[in-house]
Design a protein around this motif. Structure first.
Motif, PDB file in Angstrom:
ATOM      1  N   ARG A   7       0.575  -1.299  -0.069  1.00 35.71           N
ATOM      2  CA  ARG A   7      -0.146   0.112   0.012  1.00 35.71           C
ATOM      3  C   ARG A   7       1.132   1.095  -0.046  1.00 35.71           C
ATOM      4  NH1 ARG A   7      -3.492  -2.737   4.119  1.00 35.71           N
ATOM      5  NH2 ARG A   7      -2.458  -1.637   5.655  1.00 35.71           N
ATOM      6  N   ARG A  16      -3.790   3.272  -0.289  1.00 36.60           N
ATOM      7  CA  ARG A  16      -4.387   2.710  -1.517  1.00 36.60           C
ATOM      8  C   ARG A  16      -3.306   1.530  -1.821  1.00 36.60           C
ATOM      9  NH1 ARG A  16      -2.849   3.503  -7.025  1.00 36.60           N
ATOM     10  NH2 ARG A  16      -1.282   4.899  -6.507  1.00 36.60           N
ATOM     11  N   TYR A  17      -3.947   0.504  -2.149  1.00 32.08           N
ATOM     12  CA  TYR A  17      -3.305  -0.798  -2.673  1.00 32.08           C
ATOM     13  C   TYR A  17      -2.754  -0.778  -3.802  1.00 32.08           C
ATOM     14  CZ  TYR A  17      -5.766  -3.150   1.412  1.00 32.08           C
ATOM     15  OH  TYR A  17      -6.103  -3.517   2.559  1.00 32.08           O
ATOM     16  N   HIS A  23      -8.807   1.761  -2.035  1.00 28.53           N
ATOM     17  CA  HIS A  23      -8.539   2.183  -0.790  1.00 28.53           C
ATOM     18  C   HIS A  23      -8.677   1.282   0.421  1.00 28.53           C
ATOM     19  CE1 HIS A  23      -8.002   5.253   2.399  1.00 28.53           C
ATOM     20  NE2 HIS A  23      -6.902   5.851   1.790  1.00 28.53           N
ATOM     21  N   LEU A  24      -7.999   1.655   1.590  1.00 28.84           N
ATOM     22  CA  LEU A  24      -8.413   0.736   2.842  1.00 28.84           C
ATOM     23  C   LEU A  24      -9.972   0.991   2.975  1.00 28.84           C
ATOM     24  CD1 LEU A  24      -5.585   1.363   5.319  1.00 28.84           C
ATOM     25  CD2 LEU A  24      -6.820  -0.714   4.541  1.00 28.84           C
ATOM     26  N   ASP A  40       0.636   1.858   9.423  1.00 27.13           N
ATOM     27  CA  ASP A  40       1.456   2.103   8.342  1.00 27.13           C
ATOM     28  C   ASP A  40       2.412   3.419   8.319  1.00 27.13           C
ATOM     29  OD1 ASP A  40       0.118   0.008   6.991  1.00 27.13           O
ATOM     30  OD2 ASP A  40      -0.849   1.073   5.656  1.00 27.13           O
ATOM     31  N   CYS A  52       6.472   2.985   0.064  1.00 35.17           N
ATOM     32  CA  CYS A  52       5.135   2.029   0.449  1.00 35.17           C
ATOM     33  C   CYS A  52       5.413   1.394   1.816  1.00 35.17           C
ATOM     34  CB  CYS A  52       4.618   1.611  -0.843  1.00 35.17           C
ATOM     35  SG  CYS A  52       4.256   2.537  -2.108  1.00 35.17           S
TER      36      CYS A  52
END
Length: 369
Positions: free
Chosen positions: A59, A64-65, A87-88, A104, A144
């Protein structure tokens, strides 16, 4: 994604391990961000990462993945193509989003990996638990966060059930009033309840490690218990019921029924035996050594025979019978015939489960002694 990138992604999973007590410790390890390049379609290592049973993702800092494998998408009941680019907020519950983003940001801020467990909402709506590793990477020019996890929900549930069972067993051991002892395979006491310490007059700390055999009177029940023990430890039996005569600190005795159940651990074989004592008898001194004739006299007294009948049955003179009765009154500390019979049962000389009365050590129903 080349071979080095794949190793960097999968290696943290091997480092994520459960502690001996079943918990997963949260530790930080030194690490550096790794470079993840665009992967060719025919990259076999990328295919392996896509299909590994460990759930993995990448991410960006906004949540966002950029990449996820099939196992990760399966945790949410969807496909990887439905996760990548989203997105999460499109995948996780509102309460989880804030928590995951904070984790994160912590990884990105300190630039080092973290090993931990987390809870999440599964596709069926039930809570799930995962264990794994989260660490910083570079996806092209973007800094990321990558993660790799294993779903441990089922394991965690089994572990919780085990802890509850252990707590229930501990409560039973300490507060039920039953004589509860856990024996090691070598016959030593591993743990015991307070009722055992009270009954024997021995401190709990002194019971630990004590050979259980030293707490048993040398009676026929002890020999029978040895045979049962061999069957339990060898695996020929899982449980058994028997009787035992316990010896306390002062040398006094108490009869009890004993329920034995084997305990199997993670390794093959029996790891221990739980012994639970019930129907605890009255505390009494060790019974005196009686001759076979004296035991038969007590059995006939219990059956209601008078002196003449006893003398005739045993082919004794009246003087010899009177001598034996006098000796029995002294040995058993009982002044009357009813008292002699009562003492014979209390001391375990006569069996309370048979009629006509007979010795508790008689080898078969046809034998009076």
């Amino acid at each position: 994604m080349d071979e080095a990138d794949l190793k960097a992604l999968l290696a943290p999973l091997a480092m994520s391990c459960w502690e001996e007590d079943g918990s997963l410790s949260v530790t930080d390890g030194g690490g550096v961000a790794i470079e993840v390049a665009d992967r060719p379609d025919d990259d076999p290592y990328a295919t392996f990462a896509d299909l590994t049973p460990a759930a993995a993702f990448v991410r960006d800092a906004t949540g966002r993945y950029l990449w996820a494998n099939h196992a990760y998408a399966h945790l949410y009941g969807t496909t990887r193509d439905a996760v990548i680019g989203r997105h999460l907020a499109d995948v996780d519950e509102a309460g989880d989003i804030t928590r995951f983003l904070a984790l994160d940001h912590e990884v990105l801020a300190y630039g080092r990996p973290v090993r931990h467990t987390l809870t999440y909402r599964r596709a069926d709506g039930c809570p799930g638990r995962a264990a794994g590793y989260r660490f910083p990477v570079r996806w092209g020019a973007t800094r990321c966060v990558a993660g790799i996890y294993v779903d441990v929900t089922d394991y965690a549930q089994v572990l919780d059930q085990r802890h509850r069972a252990e707590a229930d067993l501990q409560a039973l051991r300490d507060h039920s009033g039953l004589l509860c002892v856990r024996l090691d395979p070598d016959g030593r006491i591993g743990e015991a309840g307070t009722a055992v310490a009270d009954a024997l007059g021995i401190r709990l700390s002194d019971l630990a490690g004590l050979p259980a055999d030293t707490l048993l009177a040398r009676t026929p029940e002890r020999s029978a218990l040895h045979r049962i023990w061999d069957d339990l430890i060898s695996g020929r039996r899982r449980s058994a019921r028997t009787c035992a005569v316990l010896v306390d600190r002062d040398g006094w005795r108490r009869r009890a029924r004993v329920h034995l159940s084997t305990v199997c651990g993670t390794t093959p074989g029996v790891s221990g035996v739980w012994a639970v004592g019930t129907h605890l008898g009255l505390r009494h001194p060790a019974r005196p050594d009686l001759t076979a004739t004296q035991v038969r006299i007590l059995a006939l007294l219990a059956a209601g025979y008078n002196n003449a009948d006893i003398a005739g049955t045993l082919r004794l003179s009246r003087q010899t019978l009177d001598y034996h009765l006098s000796r029995l009154r002294t040995l058993l500390d009982a002044a009357t015939r009813p008292a002699l019979v009562a003492r014979a049962y209390v001391l375990g000389i006569l069996s309370p489960q048979t009629w006509p009365p007979r010795s508790s050590t008689a080898p078969n129903p046809a034998s009076p002694v």
